[in-house]
Design a protein around this motif. Structure first.
Motif, PDB file in Angstrom:
ATOM      1  N   PRO A  25       4.438  -8.751  -5.456  1.00 49.82           N
ATOM      2  CA  PRO A  25       3.559  -9.857  -5.062  1.00 49.82           C
ATOM      3  C   PRO A  25       2.108  -9.533  -5.401  1.00 49.82           C
ATOM      4  CG  PRO A  25       5.060  -9.284  -3.273  1.00 49.82           C
ATOM      5  CD  PRO A  25       5.195  -8.212  -4.314  1.00 49.82           C
ATOM      6  N   LEU A  26       1.358 -10.549  -5.731  1.00 53.21           N
ATOM      7  CA  LEU A  26      -0.042 -10.367  -6.068  1.00 53.21           C
ATOM      8  C   LEU A  26      -0.818  -9.927  -4.828  1.00 53.21           C
ATOM      9  CD1 LEU A  26      -1.897 -10.829  -8.555  1.00 53.21           C
ATOM     10  CD2 LEU A  26      -2.460 -13.055  -7.554  1.00 53.21           C
ATOM     11  N   PRO A  27      -1.475  -8.770  -4.859  1.00 54.57           N
ATOM     12  CA  PRO A  27      -2.204  -8.310  -3.677  1.00 54.57           C
ATOM     13  C   PRO A  27      -3.491  -9.106  -3.480  1.00 54.57           C
ATOM     14  CG  PRO A  27      -2.594  -6.809  -5.490  1.00 54.57           C
ATOM     15  CD  PRO A  27      -1.574  -7.801  -5.972  1.00 54.57           C
TER      16      PRO A  27
ATOM     17  N   ILE B   2       0.835  -1.200   0.000  1.00 51.65           N
ATOM     18  CA  ILE B   2       0.000   0.000   0.000  1.00 51.65           C
ATOM     19  C   ILE B   2       0.873   1.254   0.000  1.00 51.65           C
ATOM     20  CG2 ILE B   2      -1.598   1.364   1.400  1.00 51.65           C
ATOM     21  CD1 ILE B   2      -2.980  -0.842  -0.056  1.00 51.65           C
ATOM     22  N   GLN B   3       1.954   1.235   0.770  1.00 57.92           N
ATOM     23  CA  GLN B   3       2.879   2.369   0.768  1.00 57.92           C
ATOM     24  C   GLN B   3       3.447   2.606  -0.631  1.00 57.92           C
ATOM     25  OE1 GLN B   3       5.552   0.985   3.998  1.00 57.92           O
ATOM     26  NE2 GLN B   3       5.244   3.005   4.920  1.00 57.92           N
TER      27      GLN B   3
ATOM     28  N   ILE C 142      -3.328   4.792 -13.771  1.00 57.46           N
ATOM     29  CA  ILE C 142      -2.283   3.851 -14.185  1.00 57.46           C
ATOM     30  C   ILE C 142      -2.262   2.652 -13.247  1.00 57.46           C
ATOM     31  CG2 ILE C 142       0.202   3.524 -14.494  1.00 57.46           C
ATOM     32  CD1 ILE C 142       0.369   6.497 -15.267  1.00 57.46           C
ATOM     33  N   VAL C 143      -2.338   2.909 -11.945  1.00 57.88           N
ATOM     34  CA  VAL C 143      -2.337   1.830 -10.958  1.00 57.88           C
ATOM     35  C   VAL C 143      -3.536   0.913 -11.165  1.00 57.88           C
ATOM     36  CG1 VAL C 143      -2.608   1.303  -8.504  1.00 57.88           C
ATOM     37  CG2 VAL C 143      -1.007   3.078  -9.228  1.00 57.88           C
ATOM     38  N   LEU C 144      -4.734   1.484 -11.330  1.00 55.71           N
ATOM     39  CA  LEU C 144      -5.932   0.671 -11.498  1.00 55.71           C
ATOM     40  C   LEU C 144      -5.848  -0.168 -12.773  1.00 55.71           C
ATOM     41  CD1 LEU C 144      -8.797   3.102 -10.404  1.00 55.71           C
ATOM     42  CD2 LEU C 144      -7.940   1.093  -9.182  1.00 55.71           C
ATOM     43  N   GLY C 145      -5.328   0.416 -13.845  1.00 56.44           N
ATOM     44  CA  GLY C 145      -5.179  -0.344 -15.073  1.00 56.44           C
ATOM     45  C   GLY C 145      -4.211  -1.509 -14.914  1.00 56.44           C
TER      46      GLY C 145
ATOM     47  N   THR D  49      -6.821  -5.891  -0.259  1.00 54.04           N
ATOM     48  CA  THR D  49      -5.755  -4.892  -0.369  1.00 54.04           C
ATOM     49  C   THR D  49      -5.895  -4.083  -1.649  1.00 54.04           C
ATOM     50  OG1 THR D  49      -4.247  -6.326   0.873  1.00 54.04           O
ATOM     51  CG2 THR D  49      -3.259  -4.566  -0.407  1.00 54.04           C
ATOM     52  N   ALA D  50      -6.226  -4.752  -2.756  1.00 55.33           N
ATOM     53  CA  ALA D  50      -6.402  -4.046  -4.027  1.00 55.33           C
ATOM     54  C   ALA D  50      -7.545  -3.039  -3.935  1.00 55.33           C
ATOM     55  CB  ALA D  50      -6.656  -5.046  -5.148  1.00 55.33           C
TER      56      ALA D  50
END
Length: 543
Positions: free
Chosen positions: A117-119, A88-89, A147-150, A123-124
């Motif tokens: 690592p796969l969240p 998350i950080q 960008i993160v969501l994609g 967490t996602a």
């Protein structure tokens, strides 16, 4: 290497927050067993993580020597990402500190998230909460969050991706597809929508939501009109992505596919759509290429030079990592390993983002610092087979000459390029006047020397391509790669089979089995199947 950050070989999926032991690599070269002074339980403050991201973003421009150790900042970030709160950080740092003006920023985010690592689903979903802390004026943060969501939509594919596309997220993404929003937000919201649509349940949900909007008001239809934008290259990228999405993922009833609307009469050489992976997007004219994947995608032209002198130009619509130049059929495109143009002895390329000339996965020594390119620049590529040298040009300024390619190559040389995530450019092989033709070098026009049949010029959209495949009757022993010939080949020594002679010969050039990655020493052909091949061809002709 092509990737600033990539893995040195594939591995199976890791369980949540359980690493496979491989750190992120710069130049695809650091040892996966590199030891670190930082143990897994180390804690970092958010400010420290922010600074590590910026430090890494700076250092990856220069860390290209395959013998170098990874920078400490990169090792620490791998340690951070191994913890749930650390992940998350890391995402918070991406959202808040990756600068708008750095062309490497979006690609680095994509590569980091692909290697992390796969969240877990929970967490996602915490990323969605970041929207509550952003104001409408936070253009950088909104862009970075898209960008993160994609990236998460692509990585989580399946039920977790479905869970991530909440009604709130879908409405937010669609609301961003407006000319009233900042272009960078529109672009990466469009890419995020595309990534979500890769999962069938999400695709159905998105199509249902868009279906209630009148066709003329459909945001994708409106944004597609920007594909011919001349002055703003981000808007042109938006138009291209909207057009590609409408053609391949989210078609609209009554809209014609783009390939039926493009005049191809004057196009005699284009990018080879049979020579690319599914991750590289090609425009309907075969002259525009874009990568929005974390893999390093490559493509060659449809024609090769055997003698004489040749030239072509590329318009950069983005200014990030691309490797543009020349390659033969023997050049190995290993997209997930980060190998592209200039990463073997059969190709050479100019990388203006990192200001390097690539040959055989190493940067060629030059006497002066090469210029750094930016979006809107024109890259020229000159090939002299007669005297065996290359010259690259940036906006008409010559760089070179370079002779490395001709250590192993003398003919059958194709124009070629490789792309990191979120990069796009347009090729001119001579179908229109060059912006900066070489003033002191003779050259032939590629577009005047080659020909294509009308069928070869068509880049079929995915829906049509799938229908074509469904009509093909596959025999039990058909080649598992091309599906067009009988499988007659067994690889040695791993004994994997299922390949025809032509594909077996191509695998020999690549050097490793596509199933187990073991080195191929030879292959055995079952000659008893030759009659079956003839029967297959005859039955196909009759059908």
């Amino acid at each position: 290497m092509g990737h600033c950050l990539c893995r040195e070989g594939k591995r199976g999926p890791d369980p949540p927050y359980s690493r496979g032991g491989e750190p992120l690599l710069i130049g695809g070269a650091y040892s996966p067993n590199h030891s670190s002074n930082f143990h897994q339980g180390s804690d970092f403050t958010q400010t420290e993580v922010d600074n590590l991201i910026l430090e890494t973003l700076t250092v990856i421009r220069t860390k290209v020597d395959i013998e170098e150790d990874p920078p400490d900042s990169l090792i620490k970030l791998n340690t951070v990402a191994e913890r749930e709160e650390g992940w998350i950080q890391l995402v918070k740092a991406f959202v808040h500190v990756i600068p708008m003006e750095d062309p490497l920023g979006p690609a680095v985010m994509s590569l980091f998230l692909d290697d992390c690592p796969l969240p877990t689903r929970e967490t996602a979903l915490r990323c969605v909460e970041f929207l509550d802390d952003l104001s409408d004026t936070d253009i950088k943060e909104h862009r970075n969050l898209m960008i993160v969501l994609g990236c998460l939509a692509e990585k989580l594919a399946g039920p977790n991706s479905v869970a991530l596309l909440t009604d709130f997220i879908l409405e937010h993404v669609i609301s961003n597809l407006s000319r009233e929003k900042a272009p960078s937000i529109v672009l990466f919201s469009l890419i995020a929508l595309e990534k979500f649509a890769q999962t069938s349940e999400n695709k159905a949900k998105i199509r249902k939501r868009l279906s209630v909007i009148p066709v003329p008001s459909n945001p994708l239809i409106q944004l597609e009109q920007l594909v011919y934008e001349e002055s703003d290259l981000i808007l042109r990228q938006i138009g291209f992505c909207a057009q590609w999405c409408l053609d391949n993922l989210l078609p609209v009833d009554g809209r014609k596919f783009s390939h039926t609307c493009v005049n191809m009469n004057n196009i005699n050489i284009m990018l080879n759509h049979n020579d690319v992976s599914e991750y590289l997007k090609l425009g309907p004219d075969g002259l525009t290429a874009r990568c929005d994947s974390s893999s390093f995608e490559s493509v060659r032209g449809t024609g090769q030079a055997n003698k004489g002198c040749w030239f072509y130009e590329v318009l950069l619509l983005s200014g990030g990592v691309m490797q543009i130049g020349w390659a033969t059929k023997d050049s190995k495109f290993l997209n997930h390993e980060g190998f592209g143009i200039g990463d073997d002895e059969f190709s050479q390329a100019y990388d203006g983002c990192r200001q390097l000339i690539w040959y055989n996965a190493s940067n060629t020594d030059v006497s002066v610092t090469l210029p750094q390119w930016k979006s809107g620049d024109i890259v020229g590529c000159y090939l002299n087979i007669t005297d065996q040298y290359l010259i690259f040009y940036l906006n008409g300024k010559p760089l070179g000459p370079f002779t490395d390619l001709f250590q192993k190559v003398s003919c059958d040389i194709f124009p070629a390029a490789s792309f990191m995530a979120f990069q796009q450019c347009e090729f001119n092989f001579g179908h229109k006047p060059f912006k900066f033709p070489p003033v002191d070098q003779h050259y032939q026009n590629l577009n005047q020397e080659f020909t294509l049949t009308p069928e070869e010029k068509i880049i079929w959209p995915r829906p049509i391509k799938l229908k074509k495949l469904q009509r093909i009757s596959l025999h039990e022993n058909t080649c598992t790669i091309c599906y067009g010939h009988i499988a007659t080949i067994t690889l040695v020594p791993c004994n994997h089979s299922g390949f025809c002679l032509g594909c077996g010969e191509e695998l020999m050039k690549l050097g490793s089995c596509p199933i187990c990655r073991q080195t191929i020493q030879a292959f055995n052909q079952d000659t008893n199947t030759s009659k079956q091949e003839q029967v297959l061809q005859h039955s196909d002709e009759e059908s």
